[in-house]
Design a protein around this motif. Sequence first.
Motif, mmCIF file in Angstrom:
data_model
loop_
_atom_site.group_PDB
_atom_site.id
_atom_site.type_symbol
_atom_site.label_atom_id
_atom_site.label_comp_id
_atom_site.label_asym_id
_atom_site.label_seq_id
_atom_site.Cartn_x
_atom_site.Cartn_y
_atom_site.Cartn_z
ATOM 1 N N GLU A 48 60.095 51.333 27.583
ATOM 2 C CA GLU A 48 59.324 51.692 26.384
ATOM 3 C C GLU A 48 58.155 50.727 26.192
ATOM 4 O OE1 GLU A 48 61.003 52.129 22.235
ATOM 5 O OE2 GLU A 48 62.735 52.683 23.463
ATOM 6 N N ILE A 49 58.418 49.449 26.395
ATOM 7 C CA ILE A 49 57.360 48.454 26.253
ATOM 8 C C ILE A 49 56.362 48.625 27.398
ATOM 9 C CG2 ILE A 49 56.848 45.982 26.036
ATOM 10 C CD1 ILE A 49 58.666 46.976 23.833
ATOM 11 N N VAL B 182 50.394 47.195 23.648
ATOM 12 C CA VAL B 182 51.114 45.927 23.839
ATOM 13 C C VAL B 182 50.664 45.261 25.137
ATOM 14 C CG1 VAL B 182 53.371 44.898 24.305
ATOM 15 C CG2 VAL B 182 53.138 46.603 22.486
ATOM 16 N N LEU B 183 50.569 46.045 26.212
ATOM 17 C CA LEU B 183 50.185 45.480 27.507
ATOM 18 C C LEU B 183 48.779 44.891 27.442
ATOM 19 C CD1 LEU B 183 51.557 48.158 30.031
ATOM 20 C CD2 LEU B 183 52.752 46.258 28.933
ATOM 21 N N ALA B 184 47.888 45.570 26.706
ATOM 22 C CA ALA B 184 46.513 45.078 26.593
ATOM 23 C C ALA B 184 46.461 43.799 25.764
ATOM 24 C CB ALA B 184 45.626 46.149 25.970
ATOM 25 N N ARG B 185 47.387 43.671 24.823
ATOM 26 C CA ARG B 185 47.375 42.493 23.945
ATOM 27 C C ARG B 185 47.992 41.264 24.597
ATOM 28 N NH1 ARG B 185 47.359 43.552 18.399
ATOM 29 N NH2 ARG B 185 47.803 41.346 18.159
ATOM 30 N N CYS B 186 48.818 41.449 25.615
ATOM 31 C CA CYS B 186 49.466 40.290 26.235
ATOM 32 C C CYS B 186 49.674 40.528 27.722
ATOM 33 C CB CYS B 186 50.798 39.973 25.555
ATOM 34 S SG CYS B 186 51.570 38.493 26.235
ATOM 35 N N ILE C 293 53.089 39.765 29.392
ATOM 36 C CA ILE C 293 54.119 40.803 29.280
ATOM 37 C C ILE C 293 53.836 41.915 30.297
ATOM 38 C CG2 ILE C 293 55.065 42.611 27.755
ATOM 39 C CD1 ILE C 293 54.721 40.692 25.413
ATOM 40 N N ALA C 294 52.545 42.297 30.407
ATOM 41 C CA ALA C 294 52.168 43.346 31.364
ATOM 42 C C ALA C 294 52.478 42.923 32.798
ATOM 43 C CB ALA C 294 50.686 43.673 31.218
ATOM 44 N N SER D 112 46.651 35.120 29.211
ATOM 45 C CA SER D 112 48.036 34.788 29.543
ATOM 46 C C SER D 112 48.378 35.380 30.907
ATOM 47 C CB SER D 112 48.996 35.305 28.470
ATOM 48 O OG SER D 112 49.032 36.711 28.457
ATOM 49 N N ALA D 113 49.456 34.890 31.489
ATOM 50 C CA ALA D 113 49.848 35.351 32.831
ATOM 51 C C ALA D 113 51.323 35.069 33.064
ATOM 52 C CB ALA D 113 49.014 34.646 33.892
ATOM 53 N N PHE D 114 51.905 35.866 33.942
ATOM 54 C CA PHE D 114 53.307 35.665 34.354
ATOM 55 C C PHE D 114 53.364 35.869 35.865
ATOM 56 C CE2 PHE D 114 57.649 36.515 35.298
ATOM 57 C CZ PHE D 114 58.426 35.999 34.264
ATOM 58 N N ILE D 115 53.893 34.886 36.561
ATOM 59 C CA ILE D 115 53.961 34.958 38.030
ATOM 60 C C ILE D 115 55.365 34.548 38.468
ATOM 61 C CG2 ILE D 115 53.101 33.938 40.168
ATOM 62 C CD1 ILE D 115 50.458 33.560 38.923
ATOM 63 N N GLU D 116 55.899 35.231 39.466
ATOM 64 C CA GLU D 116 57.183 34.776 39.998
ATOM 65 C C GLU D 116 57.234 34.951 41.501
ATOM 66 O OE1 GLU D 116 60.088 37.352 37.961
ATOM 67 O OE2 GLU D 116 60.319 38.490 39.824
ATOM 68 N N VAL D 117 58.196 34.278 42.105
ATOM 69 C CA VAL D 117 58.446 34.455 43.536
ATOM 70 C C VAL D 117 59.879 34.937 43.696
ATOM 71 C CG1 VAL D 117 58.826 33.235 45.702
ATOM 72 C CG2 VAL D 117 56.741 32.830 44.411
ATOM 73 N N ALA D 118 60.020 36.110 44.336
ATOM 74 C CA ALA D 118 61.347 36.659 44.624
ATOM 75 C C ALA D 118 61.380 37.010 46.108
ATOM 76 C CB ALA D 118 61.626 37.893 43.772
#
Lengths: 163, 275
Positions: B80-81, B87-91, B94-95, B181-187
């Motif tokens: 839903e999010i 929401v995605l454009a604001r943060c 999160i996107a 803002s940003a979110f990064i991960e390594v999997a």
Amino acid sequence: MKEVEVRLTVNGRERSARCEPRTTLADFLRGHLGLTGTHLGCEHGVCGACTVLLDGATARSCLMLAVQGQGHEVTTIEGLGTPENPHPLMRAFSEMHGLQCGFCTPGFILSAHEYLRENPRPDRQAMRKDLSGNICRCTGYVKIFAAVERAAELMAEPEAARS
Amino acid sequence: MKPAPFEYHAPTDLGEAVRLLAALGEHGRLLAGGQSLMPMLNLRLARPEAIVDLNRITALAYHRLDDETLVIGALCRQREIERDQEVLARCAAIADAIPLIGHIGIRNRGTVVGSLAHADPSAEWPVLAVLLDATLEVEGVAGRRSIAAQDFFKGLFATDLRPGELVVEARFPLPPAGAGSAFIEVARRHGDFALGAAAAVVELAADGSVTAARLALGGFDSVPVRATPDPAAAAADVHPVDDVHAPAGYRRKLAETLARRALHLAEQRARKAGR
């Protein structure tokens, strides 16, 4: 253990059966309703083989209790088409050799169904991500992606040209 | 590979759920999206005597933007999010983060609040909660209380929740307009649990200098941590250990690299927003 009555719509038909609350939707479909087209691989949400549509959206049926399906609408691979009247995705998987052993195929087709509904013109890179929840140990995926692209072509054709 | 027997309860309102949970105490487990609890039941890693299913309490299936705060009810699915363009454009953090969570079929069912309450150290939502200073609204028979995200996560799969309490809502204050803002991960594979994750928010002054920066790191300790927003110093704030997937030294290096990339990307986005 006390059994409960579960009523839900499966492939457009009202179905009901009694089961223990701990029965997963996957086991209910296979064992109680005899719909063995839904395959069970890992039983902990990793492989995607048991994917069904719950109210139109993909869900792993091993990660849901049958009793939670009460009042909802479930579509399994049997609801998408039959050997006599296959869904374009089924035709395309056959045509493009999108399967070998066939174990992952029902889950893949339902995930691809959701993908094509939202992306009628598939993009190979995006598709790789969006279908990453289904694991295939035979094909190496290339022919699965080719089959999804072929299905998009078939689905874009007018109904009359398809049959 | 099948759940052990349990009593099943499907309350239709919150009050009933709270009373049930209080009566069951540690013998009851709450079931929301089921994307973490169901595998544990199937593998019999969890054998609760009773399940309290939240899925019939449809009043909890909501999310909304209250001015600067993203408010998420306990039954709001992650998908839903993911579909809320505003929401995605604001943060951007999160996107960035949502597509990294499992797969579409998992996000169709899995709930945001369930991920927070499960408190997996590698999960994305707890990192976002710590980054954005989210608060969790908790209800129990004794009443309602608010817990800051940094106080909520207590250890590996452990939270500040007391027996009989449940999280009814999570509130994420979004970064101010103009921030990046940003979110990064390594999997190891797409959709796998991350070896490590970093999330950042950077705010700039009119002259382009950085006025504020925040950094959160996940997967390195038993809980997500707010780290010094400086790539050279951030890794000192986490205490990774060796395991089958990677040695501690690699993870420390990973924390530094992810911190640098997340801060850099957040700053780039802030500059782009400011232009």
